[in-house]
Design an enzyme around this catalytic site. Structure first.
Site, mmCIF file in Angstrom:
data_model
loop_
_atom_site.group_PDB
_atom_site.id
_atom_site.type_symbol
_atom_site.label_atom_id
_atom_site.label_comp_id
_atom_site.label_asym_id
_atom_site.label_seq_id
_atom_site.Cartn_x
_atom_site.Cartn_y
_atom_site.Cartn_z
ATOM 1 N N ALA A 1 1.226 -1.395 -0.240
ATOM 2 C CA ALA A 1 0.218 -0.087 -0.154
ATOM 3 C C ALA A 1 0.802 1.539 0.039
ATOM 4 C CB ALA A 1 -1.054 0.001 1.457
ATOM 5 N N GLY B 1 1.234 -5.747 0.960
ATOM 6 C CA GLY B 1 0.344 -6.115 0.322
ATOM 7 C C GLY B 1 0.458 -6.864 -1.060
ATOM 8 N N GLU C 1 0.893 -10.027 -0.024
ATOM 9 C CA GLU C 1 -0.009 -10.694 0.651
ATOM 10 C C GLU C 1 -0.340 -11.398 -1.472
ATOM 11 O OE1 GLU C 1 -2.479 -9.711 3.483
ATOM 12 O OE2 GLU C 1 -1.799 -7.961 2.736
ATOM 13 N N GLU D 1 4.411 -5.452 7.827
ATOM 14 C CA GLU D 1 3.512 -4.675 8.945
ATOM 15 C C GLU D 1 3.363 -4.755 10.484
ATOM 16 O OE1 GLU D 1 1.393 -6.311 4.970
ATOM 17 O OE2 GLU D 1 2.724 -6.677 6.520
#
Length: 277
Positions: free
Chosen positions: A72, A122, A125, A145
């Protein structure tokens, strides 16, 4: 003639390097391909279109420049937090396909991640939910994170835990330290191929070529079974899969006839686009 994708911004590029193959490139190299709301919407529209486009059987996702995806856009996220607009659960859950419209997507078609460079947050992910991963030997992969006070909440935690087990998942998630591409393949097992940087895209395309040499109906039904296996016991998976739309389409379609006929005639099969489900 290549199909026509939906309109999209310059933050995403779309190409068709081979018949039946879609190549999507994250195109913010100066920002390490960190995702913006515009990119998220572009990806949602393009990948939803890909799901319905019967002439496209496989998608490769890669990044421009020296990084695959930094996750992000933390500068934008910080601005939201400081202005009192936190990431609420409802907002996360409303994004049904997860980060980059991929990290929680349950697609009937194969997704290949081509890690041209490093991946964080992300971006990791995203790749964890791809079916096959080709990584540059220079890439590092992380879920940092906890070092930023946030959470890998877009699907990375359950996907990693199911893939590598509790202890190895904890090593990445609770320490927040990155791992090398070689470790991601040899210790953690979520990378399939580690190659020199110049070979990442050619290798990903070679993998896609092997997939599209098979019946698209069989591939999509097999992909459905893989997804069901994470949700059900062995017997339940077989029972649900046998009645799935993809399996019914396989047994009622033309490609099963062609595959068996080609075998008996000792020739390569000529696959058709699968029927629209």
């Amino acid at each position: 003639m290549s199909p026509t994708p939906p309109p999209h911004s310059e933050q995403i590029t779309v190409a068709f390097p081979k018949e039946h193959v879609l190549l999507v490139t994250l195109n913010r190299p100066k920002s390490l391909n960190a995702l913006t709301p515009t990119m998220t919407e572009d990806l949602r529209q393009i990948l939803n279109w890909f799901e319905d486009e019967t002439s496209l059987w496989v998608v490769i996702v890669t990044g421009a420049g020296r990084a695959f995806c930094a996750g992000a856009d933390l500068k934008a996220w910080n601005a939201d937090e400081q202005s009192g607009k936190p990431q609420e659960a409802d907002k996360i859950l409303a994004n049904v396909n997860g980060f980059a419209s991929i990290s929680r997507r349950e697609s009937k078609k194969p997704y290949i991640a081509a890690l041209n460079g490093s991946s964080f947050g992300g971006g990791t992910e995203l790749l964890l939910n791809c079916d096959l991963v080709v990584a540059s030997k220079e890439a590092v992969i992380g879920l940092p994170e906890v070092k930023r006070g946030v959470i890998a909440i877009q699907g990375g935690i359950p996907r990693l835990a199911r893939s590598v087990g509790h202890q190895l998942a904890s090593e990445m998630l609770l320490l927040g330290n990155p791992v090398s591409a070689e470790d991601a393949r040899n210790r953690f097992g979520f990378v399939n191929f580690v190659v020199p940087p110049a070979d990442v895209l050619p290798t990903a395309l070679a993998v896609a070529t092997q997939i599209i040499s098979n019946s698209p109906d069989s591939v999509q039904s097999t992909k459905r079974a893989l997804l069901l296996s994470a949700q059900h016991s062995n017997n339940e998976t077989v029972a649900v899969h046998a009645r799935s739309t993809e399996t019914l389409a396989t047994y009622r379609g033309e490609n099963i006839k062609e595959g068996l006929k080609a075998f008996n005639e000792k020739r390569k099969p000529m696959w058709q686009n699968p029927a629209k489900l």
